[in-house]
Design an enzyme around this catalytic site. Structure first.
Site, PDB file in Angstrom:
ATOM      1  CG  MET A   1      -0.797   0.416  -0.524  1.00 24.12           C
ATOM      2  SD  MET A   1      -1.975   0.089   0.773  1.00 24.12           S
ATOM      3  CE  MET A   1      -1.143  -1.174   1.679  1.00 24.12           C
TER       4      MET A   1
ATOM      5  CD1 TRP B   1       5.868  -1.159   0.149  1.00 23.97           C
ATOM      6  CD2 TRP B   1       3.887  -1.271  -0.869  1.00 23.97           C
ATOM      7  NE1 TRP B   1       5.262  -2.324   0.552  1.00 23.97           N
ATOM      8  CE2 TRP B   1       4.035  -2.415  -0.048  1.00 23.97           C
ATOM      9  CE3 TRP B   1       2.707  -1.144  -1.599  1.00 23.97           C
ATOM     10  CZ2 TRP B   1       3.067  -3.406   0.055  1.00 23.97           C
ATOM     11  CZ3 TRP B   1       1.733  -2.138  -1.496  1.00 23.97           C
ATOM     12  CH2 TRP B   1       1.915  -3.243  -0.678  1.00 23.97           C
ATOM     13  CB  SER B   2       4.704   5.484  -2.678  1.00 22.69           C
ATOM     14  OG  SER B   2       3.372   5.161  -2.366  1.00 22.69           O
ATOM     15  CB  VAL B   3      10.041   3.967  -4.697  1.00 21.22           C
ATOM     16  CG1 VAL B   3      11.159   4.200  -5.704  1.00 21.22           C
ATOM     17  CG2 VAL B   3      10.521   4.367  -3.289  1.00 21.22           C
TER      18      VAL B   3
END
Length: 424
Positions: A1, A141-143
């Site tokens: 996320m 997640w946001s990588v």
């Protein structure tokens, strides 16, 4: 996320001792069947802690996924340099509280599942938390956003995607949403303004609706909201500011970007990552992307890869797109990202723990003297690339707190000390 938009740090005294939540000691999902207190289900994917210490590298056992195949070509073996493991572990720097800290203490304090340090393409340091499988992909997640952003930048360089085009030129389903009038570039830089909050500590935040639409948790039977991403995104309305004025970090922008790339290429996000990047890297393992209930990948959060394969991707970016004996993305695409975004617009997000930064095409740009750039994900995921020193660090973690506000005050001095060590 995504990283929490507004967050305060949790005092270290309130966090569990990292030794007490080591994966090998927790014994989660052990036994046939596991006992109730050791079982992790979709409902416990994110909480209670320490469930993420298991679920972050077993996500496909809980959530539908789509394969990102490595292909049938050989593995690109990462060369190694001897004699650096202890030097890096013992490296001293001053922590945010003014106290001395070693690099090993930094890794422990950020609940690292795996970390790898390279210089000029050679592995200097590689370490895994006991009990973490090296060959099991870990959620980024946001990588994930930065991988998708790099692909979008490459399509722009090829002329297949016009950054000045409107979002609704590609996705007319968003004509009545907050993205009406926003350009592709404003979505890439997250300066399109929408009425959406992303505060993970707030149960009333819009990110809860996003999470349920994505399938990150079981949906209550009487839940009235959208139950998939492409039904949810059109319900988000406009913000109060004009598009392009201020940077505010919102994962839904990347979900819209993923929708745009599907329309432009005719490929799913997983297929795009596979064909453009993963089959060319010489990866050791297949990757995979998590899916919403209707089969759409989480473009903003869902990529899962192993530590060494993440290092291969990061090294490719450091080398401006040329890796494993071939050109994977153009040098111009990487340079366009490294130029950075609007630093004044960035200040609107209130991210004081990233002083001087900007955000460009889904990457974090430090604008420090070495020109470092980063990809960040909640709970401690990180790519750090320092082109001046030839440094790449990739980190996979399962920190109890989602926000990068928790880890960046430690990471900034640790990485500066590491760069200085290697510079010498």
């Amino acid at each position: 996320m995504a990283t929490v938009l507004l967050s305060t740090q949790v005092p270290a005294a309130e966090l569990p001792d990292p030794e007490s939540v080591r994966t090998d000691r927790l014994q989660l999902m052990q036994g046939f069947p596991p006992s109730a207190e050791k079982q992790v289900t979709l409902a416990g994917f994110m909480r209670p802690y320490p469930n993420p210490r298991w679920s972050f590298h077993h996500a496909r056992e809980l959530i539908p996924s789509r394969r990102v195949a490595r292909g049938n070509d050989g593995v690109y073996e990462l060369p190694r340099a001897e004699g650096w493991e202890q030097k890096i572990a013992d490296l001293q720097f001053t922590g945010p509280d003014g106290e001395p800290m070693s690099f090993q203490q930094y890794l422990d304090a950020t609940y690292v599942d795996g970390v790898l340090v390279m210089q000029h393409g050679k592995v200097l340091f590689e370490q895994y938390q006991p009990g973490v499988p090296e060959d099991e992909p870990h959620i980024l997640w946001s990588v994930t956003k930065s991988v998708v952003g790099l692909l979008a930048t490459q399509l722009i360089e090829e002329g297949a995607l016009n950054p000045a085009s409107l979002v609704t030129d590609h996705v007319p389903e968003l004509a009545d949403s907050g993205w009406r009038g926003a350009t592709v570039q404003q979505v890439l830089d997250m300066t399109a303004d929408i009425d959406y909050s992303e505060v993970y500590a707030d149960r009333d935040s819009d990110v809860v609706k996003y999470s349920l639409a994505a399938g990150m948790a079981p949906v209550p039977h009487d839940y009235p909201g959208a139950r998939d991403l492409y039904s949810y995104l059109p319900t988000i309305s406009a913000g109060v500011d004009p598009h392009g004025k201020s940077f505010r970090y919102r994962t839904t922008h990347t979900e819209v970007l993923g929708w745009i790339l599907r329309r432009v290429t005719g490929l799913s996000t997983a297929a795009l990552v596979e064909q453009r990047i993963w089959r060319k890297l010489g990866a050791e393992q297949d990757a995979y992307m998590l899916l919403d209930p209707r089969g759409a990948e989480w473009a903003g959060a869902g990529l899962n890869v192993t530590l060494r394969d993440l290092a291969r991707f990061a090294e490719m970016v450091r080398l401006e797109g040329e890796f494993n004996g071939q050109r994977i993305v153009s040098a111009e695409a990487v340079r366009a990202i490294r130029e950075g975004g609007d630093r004044e617009a960035f200040k609107a997000a209130g991210r004081d723990y990233q002083p001087g930064y900007s955000y460009r095409n889904q990457w974090w740009i430090s604008h420090n003297a070495d020109g470092a750039i980063e990809a960040l994900g909640v709970h401690g995921q990180m790519i750090h690339i320092n082109p001046t020193v030839g440094l790449v660090m990739v980190r996979l973690s399962s920190h109890p707190v989602a926000s990068s506000a928790q880890t960046m005050p430690l990471s900034l001095p640790a990485l500066a000390a590491l760069a200085d060590l290697l510079r010498e």
